[in-house]
Each structure stands twice: as structure tokens, then as C-alpha cells.
Design a protein around this motif. Structure first.
Motif, PDB file in Angstrom:
ATOM      1  N   LEU A 127       4.787  -9.744  10.482  1.00 13.40           N
ATOM      2  CA  LEU A 127       5.446  -8.679   9.724  1.00 13.40           C
ATOM      3  C   LEU A 127       4.441  -7.588   9.380  1.00 13.40           C
ATOM      4  O   LEU A 127       3.244  -7.845   9.278  1.00 13.40           O
ATOM      5  CB  LEU A 127       6.025  -9.240   8.426  1.00 13.40           C
ATOM      6  CG  LEU A 127       7.070 -10.337   8.579  1.00 13.40           C
ATOM      7  CD1 LEU A 127       7.373 -10.960   7.236  1.00 13.40           C
ATOM      8  CD2 LEU A 127       8.334  -9.770   9.192  1.00 13.40           C
ATOM      9  N   SER A 128       4.936  -6.383   9.201  1.00 16.06           N
ATOM     10  CA  SER A 128       4.022  -5.324   8.801  1.00 16.06           C
ATOM     11  C   SER A 128       4.290  -4.950   7.351  1.00 16.06           C
ATOM     12  O   SER A 128       5.419  -5.080   6.860  1.00 16.06           O
ATOM     13  CB  SER A 128       4.154  -4.117   9.721  1.00 16.06           C
ATOM     14  OG  SER A 128       5.481  -3.679   9.686  1.00 16.06           O
ATOM     15  N   GLU A 129       3.259  -4.471   6.706  1.00 14.79           N
ATOM     16  CA  GLU A 129       3.392  -4.151   5.290  1.00 14.79           C
ATOM     17  C   GLU A 129       4.140  -2.831   5.107  1.00 14.79           C
ATOM     18  O   GLU A 129       3.974  -1.895   5.878  1.00 14.79           O
ATOM     19  CB  GLU A 129       1.996  -4.055   4.658  1.00 14.79           C
ATOM     20  CG  GLU A 129       2.065  -3.947   3.151  1.00 14.79           C
ATOM     21  CD  GLU A 129       0.739  -3.618   2.500  1.00 14.79           C
ATOM     22  OE1 GLU A 129      -0.306  -3.790   3.149  1.00 14.79           O
ATOM     23  OE2 GLU A 129       0.769  -3.180   1.344  1.00 14.79           O
ATOM     24  N   HIS A 130       4.962  -2.775   4.073  1.00 10.47           N
ATOM     25  CA  HIS A 130       5.628  -1.535   3.697  1.00 10.47           C
ATOM     26  C   HIS A 130       4.939  -1.020   2.435  1.00 10.47           C
ATOM     27  O   HIS A 130       4.915  -1.696   1.411  1.00 10.47           O
ATOM     28  CB  HIS A 130       7.113  -1.795   3.431  1.00 10.47           C
ATOM     29  CG  HIS A 130       7.899  -0.534   3.225  1.00 10.47           C
ATOM     30  ND1 HIS A 130       8.628   0.062   4.229  1.00 10.47           N
ATOM     31  CD2 HIS A 130       8.063   0.244   2.137  1.00 10.47           C
ATOM     32  CE1 HIS A 130       9.207   1.154   3.757  1.00 10.47           C
ATOM     33  NE2 HIS A 130       8.878   1.288   2.493  1.00 10.47           N
ATOM     34  N   GLN A 131       4.341   0.171   2.535  1.00 13.55           N
ATOM     35  CA  GLN A 131       3.636   0.760   1.400  1.00 13.55           C
ATOM     36  C   GLN A 131       4.624   1.517   0.528  1.00 13.55           C
ATOM     37  O   GLN A 131       5.283   2.438   1.000  1.00 13.55           O
ATOM     38  CB  GLN A 131       2.586   1.759   1.917  1.00 13.55           C
ATOM     39  CG  GLN A 131       1.332   1.125   2.437  1.00 13.55           C
ATOM     40  CD  GLN A 131       0.297   0.915   1.340  1.00 13.55           C
ATOM     41  OE1 GLN A 131       0.447   1.420   0.224  1.00 13.55           O
ATOM     42  NE2 GLN A 131      -0.739   0.165   1.658  1.00 13.55           N
ATOM     43  N   LEU A 150       4.804  -5.810   0.111  1.00  9.10           N
ATOM     44  CA  LEU A 150       6.184  -5.577   0.533  1.00  9.10           C
ATOM     45  C   LEU A 150       6.235  -5.510   2.048  1.00  9.10           C
ATOM     46  O   LEU A 150       5.269  -5.120   2.700  1.00  9.10           O
ATOM     47  CB  LEU A 150       6.682  -4.261  -0.063  1.00  9.10           C
ATOM     48  CG  LEU A 150       6.602  -4.165  -1.586  1.00  9.10           C
ATOM     49  CD1 LEU A 150       6.871  -2.749  -2.055  1.00  9.10           C
ATOM     50  CD2 LEU A 150       7.576  -5.134  -2.230  1.00  9.10           C
ATOM     51  N   SER A 151       7.385  -5.881   2.572  1.00  6.80           N
ATOM     52  CA  SER A 151       7.570  -5.775   4.014  1.00  6.80           C
ATOM     53  C   SER A 151       9.011  -5.370   4.301  1.00  6.80           C
ATOM     54  O   SER A 151       9.892  -5.505   3.458  1.00  6.80           O
ATOM     55  CB  SER A 151       7.249  -7.118   4.670  1.00  6.80           C
ATOM     56  OG  SER A 151       7.364  -6.990   6.066  1.00  6.80           O
ATOM     57  N   GLY A 152       9.209  -4.851   5.504  1.00  7.59           N
ATOM     58  CA  GLY A 152      10.554  -4.424   5.885  1.00  7.59           C
ATOM     59  C   GLY A 152      10.642  -2.916   5.920  1.00  7.59           C
ATOM     60  O   GLY A 152       9.623  -2.222   5.978  1.00  7.59           O
ATOM     61  N   ASP A 212       7.209   2.420   7.732  1.00  6.28           N
ATOM     62  CA  ASP A 212       6.231   1.524   7.099  1.00  6.28           C
ATOM     63  C   ASP A 212       5.817   1.963   5.701  1.00  6.28           C
ATOM     64  O   ASP A 212       4.828   1.484   5.165  1.00  6.28           O
ATOM     65  CB  ASP A 212       4.986   1.385   7.980  1.00  6.28           C
ATOM     66  CG  ASP A 212       4.332   2.744   8.229  1.00  6.28           C
ATOM     67  OD1 ASP A 212       4.876   3.763   7.765  1.00  6.28           O
ATOM     68  OD2 ASP A 212       3.278   2.782   8.864  1.00  6.28           O
ATOM     69  N   GLY A 213       6.583   2.898   5.127  1.00  3.50           N
ATOM     70  CA  GLY A 213       6.205   3.317   3.786  1.00  3.50           C
ATOM     71  C   GLY A 213       7.272   4.161   3.106  1.00  3.50           C
ATOM     72  O   GLY A 213       8.078   4.821   3.770  1.00  3.50           O
ATOM     73  N   THR A 214       7.271   4.122   1.791  1.00  4.18           N
ATOM     74  CA  THR A 214       8.167   4.948   0.989  1.00  4.18           C
ATOM     75  C   THR A 214       7.334   5.588  -0.107  1.00  4.18           C
ATOM     76  O   THR A 214       6.503   4.924  -0.723  1.00  4.18           O
ATOM     77  CB  THR A 214       9.275   4.089   0.346  1.00  4.18           C
ATOM     78  OG1 THR A 214      10.040   3.488   1.379  1.00  4.18           O
ATOM     79  CG2 THR A 214      10.210   4.932  -0.526  1.00  4.18           C
TER      80      THR A 214
END
Lengths: 117, 87
Positions: free
Chosen positions: A22-26, B14-16, B60-62
Motif C-alpha cells: 500500500l502507499s501512504e496518503h499524506q 493513512l492509506s488509500g 496520494d495526498g490531500t
């Protein structure tokens, strides 16, 4: 804690994410706080630095030469416009991992800087 | 909150990703209806007109940008978190 190939291992969260493919969501926040302050932008930032140093004794606080103050990984900058030089806009930027400290700092700076700084 | 947080307890990673349509629907349900959506090379920027806030949504980011309005910021944060997995 991850279970892989029938064994349990304790790994760091970012390592666990990687191993799960999984990849990280920033998630980041930038908050604008307005202050009435007749000083120059640089002086305002220095006063913010002094104020935070006295309030947050247990934290790493740096005043960087590029015009930012960093509290741990939280970035603080000051700007103003030529039309309204006394209205300072403080930009605070932090990631979700620093949520508590970021939220605290935005509330703290909203109250303004103490007189006599 | 007068006292600084005593120790740094980092939040989970966090992921997704945050799906645009579902997120817009969630904003709408929350009473945030004036949203201008702009397409960018990496995702979308949502302009919340009445709230004067921006949300940059990428794979990949917010990034949530708003004035110092903690109730709004935390509400937007919680809406975003609904779509992400925590580790």
C-alpha cells in the motif's frame, strides 16, 4: 504488527504499509491566522519564535534562515501585503501525524502575541 | 486548550485515496454545497466558496487550506478520514 508467512512481526507503520503493497496518503493542513502587528514580517516571525520557545519548552523549535519557524515538523511563515502591512497572515502547515500540536499552535497563535515581546 | 500537548503521540499513517464524487456527496450532506471543482494534472482542487477554503485532492495526498476555523477544519478532516484506511 503484521502476520506474513505464518509468522508475527512487529514493524514500523510505514514498513507495514510497504509490505502490504500500500502507499501512504499524506493528509496536510494549512491554516491562515491573521494578526494585527505593526512590526516587519521578519520581526513578527522572530516574536512568534520567542513566544513559542517560552510556551513549548519540551519541543524542538527552530528559526531557519529562509524565513520559517519550525516546531517539530510544523512549518510557520509570516506574510503581509503592501496595502495592509500591519495585517500579518501567519501560515501554519502540518501533517495529520502532527495533528494535536498543529491544532494547539493554531489556537495559540489566534490569541495573538503577548505584549512586551 | 491552554497547555501544550504533553507528548507527541503520532497519529496513524493513512492509506488509500479520496474519491471525488463520493467526497463531494459527503460535503453536500454536511451542508457544504457551493463547491467549484477545478481539474489539475494530479487531481482536483475543490474551492469551498462560502467557507473560503480549498481542498486539494490527489491520489496520494490531500491538502486542506482554510482560515483559522477549527470547527470547519476538523469537520473537513473527519470527512476526508472516512475515505482513508489507518495503520
Amino acid at each position: 504488527l503484521i502476520m506474513k508467512d505464518n509468522s508475527l512481526r512487529l514493524v514500523s507503520p510505514d514498513q507495514a504499509l510497504k509490505e502490504l503493497g500500500l502507499s501512504e496518503h499524506q493528509l496536510r493542513f494549512t491554516c491562515r491566522v491573521q494578526l494585527q502587528d505593526p512590526h516587519s514580517d521578519a520581526d513578527t516571525l522572530t516574536r512568534i519564535f520567542t513566544h513559542l520557545k517560552s510556551v513549548l519548552k519540551a519541543y524542538a523549535i527552530q528559526h531557519l534562515p529562509d524565513g520559517t519557524v519550525m516546531v517539530e515538523s510544523i512549518v510557520i511563515k509570516v506574510s503581509s501585503t503592501a496595502e495592509e502591512p500591519n495585517v500579518k497572515v501567519i501560515l501554519l502547515s502540518w501533517s495529520y501525524q502532527d495533528e494535536e500540536l498543529g491544532s494547539f499552535l493554531s489556537t495559540l497563535l489566534k490569541k495573538g502575541l503577548p505584549a512586551g515581546l | 486548550q491552554e497547555e501544550p500537548p504533553e507528548c507527541l503521540a503520532p497519529k496513524p499513517l493513512l492509506s488509500g485515496a479520496v474519491p471525488l464524487e463520493a467526497f463531494l456527496a459527503a460535503l453536500h450532506k454536511h451542508g457544504i454545497v457551493e463547491v467549484k471543482v477545478e481539474e489539475t494534472p494530479d487531481g482536483h482542487i475543490l474551492h469551498l466558496q462560502a467557507e473560503d477554503a480549498l481542498i486539494q485532492l490527489e491520489e496520494d495526498g490531500t491538502h486542506i487550506v482554510c482560515d483559522n476555523n477549527e470547527p470547519l477544519r476538523t469537520a473537513l478532516r473527519d470527512l476526508v478520514l472516512r475515505f482513508l484506511q489507518k495503520f
